[in-house]
Scaffold this motif. Structure first.
Motif, short mmCIF file in Angstrom:
data_model
loop_
_atom_site.label_atom_id
_atom_site.label_comp_id
_atom_site.label_asym_id
_atom_site.label_seq_id
_atom_site.Cartn_x
_atom_site.Cartn_y
_atom_site.Cartn_z
N UNK A 28 0.82 -1.21 0.00
CA UNK A 28 0.00 0.00 0.00
C UNK A 28 0.86 1.26 0.00
N UNK A 29 1.92 1.25 0.81
CA UNK A 29 2.84 2.38 0.81
C UNK A 29 3.54 2.53 -0.53
N UNK A 30 3.98 1.41 -1.07
CA UNK A 30 4.66 1.44 -2.37
C UNK A 30 3.71 1.92 -3.47
N UNK A 31 2.46 1.47 -3.43
CA UNK A 31 1.48 1.92 -4.41
C UNK A 31 1.25 3.41 -4.31
N UNK A 37 2.03 10.17 -10.06
CA UNK A 37 1.46 11.01 -11.11
C UNK A 37 -0.07 10.93 -11.15
N UNK A 38 -0.65 10.03 -10.38
CA UNK A 38 -2.11 9.88 -10.33
C UNK A 38 -2.71 10.92 -9.39
N UNK A 45 -6.55 6.30 -1.83
CA UNK A 45 -7.38 5.09 -1.86
C UNK A 45 -6.52 3.84 -1.80
N UNK A 46 -5.41 3.82 -2.55
CA UNK A 46 -4.50 2.67 -2.53
C UNK A 46 -3.86 2.53 -1.15
#
Length: 126
Positions: A28-31, A37-38, A45-46
């Motif tokens: 989740x942290x990596x996401x 850029x999102x 949310x991720x």
């Protein structure tokens, strides 16, 4: 085994669950970082999804249940605390502030006295 050892030893399944929870949390942290850029909503949310899934996985392990029980006990103990009144808090803060000022003055006077003795009398530089 003694009762203390039984509490600290967890089953291999519990270790796998805790490990998986850690991996999901890190994912989740990596996401959150990878999706820089999102839009912020997607990134949050991720991150939140990773945290929620990790907590759900940890919930079903014995160490997770013990941690939750500990947190509930800690919350109950904070309700038992007698918190100081506003007046007591202000008085205590004032006393700490006054002590800090007095100590600062004392240290400044001590520093200047040592400076005067060392540089003025001993070395004769001033």
């Amino acid at each position: 085994m003694s009762n203390q050892n039984v509490e600290t030893v967890s089953s291999p399944a519990d270790r796998i669950k805790v490990g998986l929870a850690i991996v999901v949390f890190v994912a989740g942290l990596a996401g959150f970082q990878v999706l820089s850029s999102s839009p912020l909503v997607v990134r949050l949310g991720v991150l939140i999804a990773g945290i929620v899934v990790a907590l759900a996985i940890a919930w079903f392990s014995e160490p997770g249940r013990r941690l939750i029980a500990f947190a509930q006990d800690a919350q109950q103990e904070t309700r038992k605390v007698v918190w100081p009144t506003r007046k007591e808090t202000i008085q205590t803060t004032g006393a700490v502030f006054a002590f800090a000022v007095v100590m600062a003055l004392f240290l400044w006077i001590t520093d200047k006295s040592i400076e005067w003795v060392l540089y003025g009398l001993v070395l004769g530089w001033k």
